[in-house]
Scaffold this active site. Structure first.
Site, PDB file in Angstrom:
ATOM      1  N   HIS A 170       5.156  -3.868 -12.889  1.00  0.00           N
ATOM      2  CA  HIS A 170       6.508  -3.530 -13.340  1.00  0.00           C
ATOM      3  C   HIS A 170       7.192  -4.840 -13.695  1.00  0.00           C
ATOM      4  O   HIS A 170       7.004  -5.852 -13.014  1.00  0.00           O
ATOM      5  CB  HIS A 170       7.248  -2.813 -12.205  1.00  0.00           C
ATOM      6  CG  HIS A 170       8.567  -2.214 -12.570  1.00  0.00           C
ATOM      7  ND1 HIS A 170       8.899  -1.852 -13.865  1.00  0.00           N
ATOM      8  CD2 HIS A 170       9.647  -1.900 -11.811  1.00  0.00           C
ATOM      9  CE1 HIS A 170      10.111  -1.330 -13.864  1.00  0.00           C
ATOM     10  NE2 HIS A 170      10.591  -1.364 -12.649  1.00  0.00           N
ATOM     11  N   GLU A 188      12.375   6.675 -16.461  1.00  0.00           N
ATOM     12  CA  GLU A 188      12.505   7.273 -15.128  1.00  0.00           C
ATOM     13  C   GLU A 188      13.833   8.002 -14.966  1.00  0.00           C
ATOM     14  O   GLU A 188      13.892   9.083 -14.382  1.00  0.00           O
ATOM     15  CB  GLU A 188      12.394   6.184 -14.059  1.00  0.00           C
ATOM     16  CG  GLU A 188      10.997   5.621 -13.903  1.00  0.00           C
ATOM     17  CD  GLU A 188      10.982   4.384 -13.029  1.00  0.00           C
ATOM     18  OE1 GLU A 188       9.876   3.951 -12.666  1.00  0.00           O
ATOM     19  OE2 GLU A 188      12.059   3.827 -12.718  1.00  0.00           O
ATOM     20  N   GLU A 236       7.191  28.525 -16.652  1.00  0.00           N
ATOM     21  CA  GLU A 236       6.608  28.657 -17.984  1.00  0.00           C
ATOM     22  C   GLU A 236       6.467  27.289 -18.662  1.00  0.00           C
ATOM     23  O   GLU A 236       5.488  27.017 -19.343  1.00  0.00           O
ATOM     24  CB  GLU A 236       7.458  29.585 -18.850  1.00  0.00           C
ATOM     25  CG  GLU A 236       6.816  29.889 -20.195  1.00  0.00           C
ATOM     26  CD  GLU A 236       7.562  30.954 -20.989  1.00  0.00           C
ATOM     27  OE1 GLU A 236       7.205  31.141 -22.162  1.00  0.00           O
ATOM     28  OE2 GLU A 236       8.498  31.573 -20.442  1.00  0.00           O
ATOM     29  N   TYR A 265       0.846  -1.192   0.000  1.00  0.00           N
ATOM     30  CA  TYR A 265       0.000   0.000   0.000  1.00  0.00           C
ATOM     31  C   TYR A 265       0.881   1.241   0.000  1.00  0.00           C
ATOM     32  O   TYR A 265       0.737   2.133   0.824  1.00  0.00           O
ATOM     33  CB  TYR A 265      -0.937  -0.017   1.216  1.00  0.00           C
ATOM     34  CG  TYR A 265      -2.263   0.680   0.973  1.00  0.00           C
ATOM     35  CD1 TYR A 265      -3.242   0.084   0.180  1.00  0.00           C
ATOM     36  CD2 TYR A 265      -2.535   1.926   1.523  1.00  0.00           C
ATOM     37  CE1 TYR A 265      -4.448   0.702  -0.048  1.00  0.00           C
ATOM     38  CE2 TYR A 265      -3.743   2.559   1.307  1.00  0.00           C
ATOM     39  CZ  TYR A 265      -4.704   1.943   0.521  1.00  0.00           C
ATOM     40  OH  TYR A 265      -5.910   2.565   0.287  1.00  0.00           O
ATOM     41  N   ASP A 271      10.761   1.505 -18.961  1.00  0.00           N
ATOM     42  CA  ASP A 271      10.420   2.191 -17.716  1.00  0.00           C
ATOM     43  C   ASP A 271      11.670   2.717 -17.002  1.00  0.00           C
ATOM     44  O   ASP A 271      11.711   3.875 -16.582  1.00  0.00           O
ATOM     45  CB  ASP A 271       9.649   1.250 -16.795  1.00  0.00           C
ATOM     46  CG  ASP A 271       9.059   1.971 -15.593  1.00  0.00           C
ATOM     47  OD1 ASP A 271       8.084   2.714 -15.779  1.00  0.00           O
ATOM     48  OD2 ASP A 271       9.575   1.791 -14.477  1.00  0.00           O
ATOM     49  N   GLN A 329       1.739   2.237  -5.905  1.00  0.00           N
ATOM     50  CA  GLN A 329       0.645   1.820  -6.778  1.00  0.00           C
ATOM     51  C   GLN A 329      -0.540   1.233  -6.020  1.00  0.00           C
ATOM     52  O   GLN A 329      -1.682   1.294  -6.491  1.00  0.00           O
ATOM     53  CB  GLN A 329       1.153   0.789  -7.793  1.00  0.00           C
ATOM     54  CG  GLN A 329       1.942   1.365  -8.954  1.00  0.00           C
ATOM     55  CD  GLN A 329       1.082   2.160  -9.924  1.00  0.00           C
ATOM     56  OE1 GLN A 329      -0.122   1.958 -10.036  1.00  0.00           O
ATOM     57  NE2 GLN A 329       1.715   3.087 -10.635  1.00  0.00           N
ATOM     58  N   ALA A 342      12.565  -3.798  -4.236  1.00  0.00           N
ATOM     59  CA  ALA A 342      13.386  -4.346  -3.154  1.00  0.00           C
ATOM     60  C   ALA A 342      12.532  -5.151  -2.178  1.00  0.00           C
ATOM     61  O   ALA A 342      12.928  -6.231  -1.726  1.00  0.00           O
ATOM     62  CB  ALA A 342      14.120  -3.229  -2.424  1.00  0.00           C
TER      63      ALA A 342
END
Length: 348
Positions: free
Chosen positions: A124, A212, A248, A38, A208, A41, A101
């Site tokens: 993932h 990242e 901006e 929890y 991914d 995701q 992990a």
């Protein structure tokens, strides 16, 4: 499944029109979905599933902050919130949403409950793709599937509450029941995906990790900081440097190219800005592409995965992480950003 042409390349895509929520509920009507973890995701996916009418429970270590967060979100201990092992025992689908992990650490406690016919779900591809390093090797008689929302669990939940959807990739690593595809598509619709595009566990984790470390987080901070520093070193005040570098971009220009593309954003800027952007994008591309090539190769050979495993498994990882994030937060650029955000009209 629809075949949609993306820039000249045909890809398989599943939309909510062809696989509506009602169909997803029918596919999963006899399933018990346990969301394990929890943190990032877990909340978004579990709450969206619950609100969409699926039979979902949460498995989490009792007594921690995330257990309390789950209770605050309406999960009831002994009814819809359980210790990890009990949740896994009750489930027919186990959504393994712990950090990479933590997945390695908890795997020996999860594996005994992966009995024949169940499904193991990831968001993932890390644990499976680098299984020689993680030792996450599922039994052969279960489905192993993935739905990977292209954003954080916070964004997934926020967009769900707005009546929108966050696009997700999906993959099937192992189909033991013959139902893996309908299960994974139904779950993708259930968690609130806008549309689903097909991938593999390996392609997901490679893209991914590159993203990242690249344009999503690592590269963007590096680019922003470099421009901010150059402006400051040439005598510009912090507020001017920040506004021209970050404000901006995020408040004006990103919404434009998110809406209709980079060419449309260019067309809605001054002719001076257009000319400069078109002239300088080439040098920036040529400067950074070798860095991206190096990054991708580090991901593909497993070095990035091993660095993550080694670092994130240290007992003092959280303390070290907080120090690094504090240094980022307390830098002049982001202290300036905090002031600028307070001055936005919606905050006054």
């Amino acid at each position: 499944m629809a075949v949609i042409n993306f820039g000249g390349v045909d890809e398989n895509v599943v939309t909510r029109e062809e696989f509506p929520l009602e169909k997803a509920r029918e596919v999963l009507k006899d399933e018990v979905i346990a969301v394990i973890g929890y943190g990032v995701q877990g909340p978004g996916q579990s709450l969206n599933l619950r609100d969409n009418g699926f039979n979902v429970i949460v498995g989490q270590r009792k007594g921690g902050k995330t257990w309390d967060k789950a209770v605050a979100d309406g999960w009831v201990p002994g009814e819809t919130l359980f210790e990890i092992e009990e949740a896994c025992q009750r489930a027919t689908i186990i959504q393994y949403l712990l950090s990479d992990a933590a997945q390695i650490e908890v795997w020996p406690r999860i594996k005994p409950y992966l009995t024949a016919g169940k499904a193991l779900y990831f968001s993932h591809g890390f644990g499976i793709t680098y299984k020689e390093r993680t030792h996450i090797i599922p039994p052969a008689d279960i489905d192993v599937i993935m739905v990977a929302p292209k954003g954080s669990g916070t964004s997934l939940r926020r967009m769900f509450l707005q009546g929108r959807g966050l696009n997700s990739s999906y993959a099937i690593y192992q189909d033991a029941t013959g139902r893996a595809k309908e299960r994974v598509i139904a779950l993708g619709i259930g968690v609130g995906s806008g549309y689903l595009f097909e991938t593999t566990f390996k392609r997901e984790v490679y893209s991914d990790l590159t993203g990242e470390r690249g344009t999503l987080m690592g590269a963007i901070q590096g680019l922003l900081l470099a421009q901010y520093e150059v402006l400051r070193e040439h005598g510009h005040e912090p507020s001017e440097a920040f506004n021209e570098t970050v404000e901006e971009l995020t408040q004006s220009l990103m919404p434009l190219f998110a809406e209709k593309g980079m060419d449309w954003m260019y067309a809605n800027c001054s002719t001076t800005a257009q000319r400069g952007a078109l002239d300088w994008m080439g040098p920036f591309h040529d400067a950074v592409k070798p860095v991206f090539e190096k990054l991708y190769n580090e991901v593909a050979c497993g070095n990035e995965a091993q660095r993550s495993i080694d670092t994130n498994s240290k007992p003092d990882y959280r303390e070290g992480l907080e120090k690094e994030l504090a240094a980022l937060r307390e830098s002049e650029m982001w202290r300036t950003g905090a002031v600028v955000r307070k001055l936005r009209p919606e905050n006054n």
